[in-house]
Design an enzyme around this catalytic site. Sequence first.
Site, short mmCIF file in Angstrom:
data_model
loop_
_atom_site.label_atom_id
_atom_site.label_comp_id
_atom_site.label_asym_id
_atom_site.label_seq_id
_atom_site.Cartn_x
_atom_site.Cartn_y
_atom_site.Cartn_z
N LYS A 160 33.81 28.68 39.31
CA LYS A 160 33.20 29.97 38.97
C LYS A 160 32.66 29.87 37.55
O LYS A 160 33.25 29.18 36.70
CB LYS A 160 34.25 31.06 39.10
CG LYS A 160 33.74 32.49 38.96
CD LYS A 160 34.88 33.49 39.19
CE LYS A 160 34.43 34.94 39.02
NZ LYS A 160 35.53 35.88 39.30
N SER A 202 39.08 39.87 42.94
CA SER A 202 37.86 39.07 42.88
C SER A 202 37.91 37.72 43.57
O SER A 202 36.88 37.06 43.70
CB SER A 202 37.44 38.86 41.42
OG SER A 202 36.83 40.02 40.92
N SER A 239 34.35 39.59 42.41
CA SER A 239 33.30 39.01 41.61
C SER A 239 33.07 37.52 41.86
O SER A 239 32.05 36.99 41.46
CB SER A 239 33.63 39.22 40.13
OG SER A 239 34.79 38.49 39.77
#
Lengths: 496, 101, 479
Positions: A81, A180, A156
């Site tokens: 990420k 997330s 997210s």
Amino acid sequence: MARLSSFALHELSAKLAAGECSSVEIVNDLLDAIAERNGELHAYLWLNAEEARAAAAEADRRRAAGESPRSPLDGLPVALKDNLSARGQPCGCASRILEGYRAPYDAHVVERLRAAGAILLGRTNMDEFAMGSSTENSAYGPTRNPWDSERVPGGSSGGAAAAVAGGLALAALGSDTGGSIRQPASFCGCVGLKPTYGRVSRYGLVAYASSLDQIGPIARDTRDAARLLGIIAGRDARDSTSLDAAVPDYEAALGERLDGLRLGLPREYFGAGLDPEVERAARAAAEQCRALGAEVFEVELPHTPYAVAAYYLLATAEASANLARFDGVRYGRRVEGEDPTDLYQRTRAAGFGPEVKRRIILGAFALSHGYYDAYYLRAQKVRTLIRRDFEAAFERCDALLAPVAPTPAYRLGEKTDNPLAMYLGDILTIPVNLAGICGLSVPCGFTPGGLPIGLQIIAPALGEERALRVGHAYEQATRWMEKTSHASPSAIRGQR
Amino acid sequence: MNDNETSRTGAVDVAYVARLARLSLTPEETAQFQRQLEDILAYVGQLAALDVEGVEPTAHAVPARNVFREDVARPGLPPEEALANAPSARQGLFIVPKIVE
Amino acid sequence: MTSPAPEFLASIGLETHVQLRTASKLFCGCARAFGAPPNTLVCPVCLGLPGAMPTVNREAVRLTVRAGLLLDCEIGLRSKFDRKSYFYPDMPKNYQISQYDRPLCIGGKLEIEVGGARKTIRLTRIHLEEDVGKSLHFESSSGVDFNRAGAPLMEIVSEPDLATPDEAMAYLLALKQILVYGGISDANLEEGNVRCDINVSVRPAGATRLGTKAEIKNMNTFKGVHRALTYEIERQIRVLRAGGAIRQETRRWDDAAGRTEAMRSKEDAHDYRYFPEPDLLPIELTAEEVAAWRADLPERPAARRARFVAAYGLPEYDAGVLTAEKAIADYFEAVARACGNFKAASNWVMTEVLRALGERQMDIAQLRVTPAALAALIGLVERKVITMPTAKEVFAHLFERGGDPEAIVKEKGLAQVSDTGAIDALAEAAIAAHPSVAADYRAGKKPALQFLVGQVMKASRGKANPQLAAEALKRKLEG
């Protein structure tokens, strides 16, 4: 013959050992898949293609020379990420304010991956600074759900989940502050694990809300999640909140049966606002667990309705301080100004997107003079009540079963105008972060329209083995993960 | 959410908080955030209904205490790396517009 | 110095920031050092890079508690760190990790002495926090060096008990002395180890409530504090006399202009939005731990001075000089114990040792004359093996090269000449060489003898026993 990029990590590890494929072939196939589909999905923000190929060649050389593998991940690519620091790579958190920034150091998890011989394939899209539930808040444009490109992948860590589900990554590391990892895993039909707070060092994770953030894997199945967790978990002296607890062999906990386990269904997680398809799938999953030998009964978590309110005060307050460092002085984007204050204001106005600004303002307000007790302190006390709810529930049961999100993936733009509605979608994942315990998301079926649904397995602090055990037994019994979004399942997964 | 003007608390001074946070906002942004934050605050207002008398606040999710580092100096970043990301640097310093006290 | 206008009283409180004597910074392993090229002692943590996290230096906590124990504070057994938010270019994260409502030390006191009068200044608290970077100002821009950012700072907050600039000065000197004594800080002002913010207000004599205070930020010399206070107290009195009101504001001291001026006021300056630092866990000290640290405390300077008077029979003044620095006091005590002659030990340390160190601008730690050597030297004089002038010569030798005084005396043949035959010969020679002086003496000018003794000493290169020389001369002149 199935594409290499469609297998799980543990399957490819076996293939590498058996000499059935090479690391270079795996990396190349993934890069091909990315070339084919990233334009549509926008799962990656940055690719490490050249270095990844070189690292794969090096891993192949080591294997050919008869060196024993550094770990079960040796020579296998993993995605990161965009909020995880890796030396020499951008680490932009999908924000304009970090344009041009290259991290001069490795996050703890990145060090662990490198030491394990894993290959860093690229950086995945996310909501800016992990603030969002749909990946629509990325400054570089949204990621799309591989199952339906008109829909969001969740967030997210939406880029990571979309990459894993869409065949562009075998597995990825994401971060979970209020859901997330679990929610995008659920929206995209992958496995996502939010470890216990402190299980994985946060050193090098760009902080959103420090008391809630935790790094975890997004993978194709529970075995891969267990394997990744085994590599990244453990005490790190650079993160004072990382736990000094032995790291078990998570894969050893995986089995086929759930005999003797007591599983609770939190009544409040099956309440109003829950999509009927989601409820049906979660209840069916509970029945499946019963069939596997578990005792399943209802429990109560009475303070659940207050979790979202407490979370948004605490998380934004911490964020308002965490994001103060982005000021155009030491790194990232700068908009010049007449004096430092002017420079800060212009830089931050131009560098942050609307959701980030909104949360910074909410958080600074909750801490500002005269409001601290009414908002921030009260939210911390509510956090205590929510933690106690779980403690009481875990006196009666070993783990909890619940949906991950109230709905399956929704359409892009559907909630962007109403921040509060977006926040309320996190109601089923937030309490786990507030309590600091662990939660696992595993696929538990599909809507009639073909969208994946996730089952959440919640376990007490350091109960990852138990959550993975439940998830794995359920997964092996249902094999939902064999339905993929990137090719017909029979063509790919038949040959174990 | 409730879009009714009269239901708002009016408690949040977006312009003041934005100044604290060093965010310059356009009038449109200020108005929009004002509306949205008041909705959010109306929602979080439900916490006021809970009895939290005598409840200890939770600041950390881990029960540990006294986590220390020993006092040993170690090398940091090489100078060129320390400044490599600086939007403006000169003579080993991070450059900003003149600070006026 | 007294208040410039007796009808007004000043109340001064100081917030003193003292850098702790640690090897590394408070929250990262970068070296705490002065004078390195800019931004060479920095890492992801103290540069505030995205994702970096702080860890607490154990020694910084110990030193802060030690300071609290030396200053009679109550130790906060449950302590924690908080974030204090404000934007400034020298602050890497734009929040400072500090301690808000649970400092390590609470209350406390420090005794000062001004013009012979003793006064106890109450302390509010001592907390631990990180230092900021350093800004350098150019014509149209400023540059920031983060080497200092993250260094451990202890903030010692006093109550507004100080009434004059002299008292403020005495407070700072006493504080510095005790902190150096405890090995807590080098308290080196040149290196910016001690900086303070001043809170000062004035009120008409007889008024019970304190006046509105002004804050003067960032003072880094004690002399500056004195001058700034002198100016500011006068300024406030002037304003009040003119019927004006003091504004609560932050001011800065312009050393060149010799005046304070209001800083660009920021309405949000004090909305620091403190909240518990989520990256650091609370500190819980046990009573046993604190007791062990207490047992390990050095004697405080005031107590030591009193003991020197009582145990060694030294005058107050001498005791004060000898206890001004812990290392000097330690040195004196070692000499005194080794030779048993306290007065001689005190005289030697106060005159020869401090003078020689002063001339060379050396620290006592660099002194080559060991306490054992000085004690031996004192013994040689006491036993009349050498004369005082010879002893000073030996001391000079020891000061340059170190060594054992007896060996030096032997090697150089410096032992006092007490052989009457030899002295007789020198006396005769002196009389012969200075017949007119001898005649003066015989004529009744008794002081002329001293000149002749001097000649004998000179001829013996200081080794002759001066008493024997005088006797020999008298014998020859009168006999």
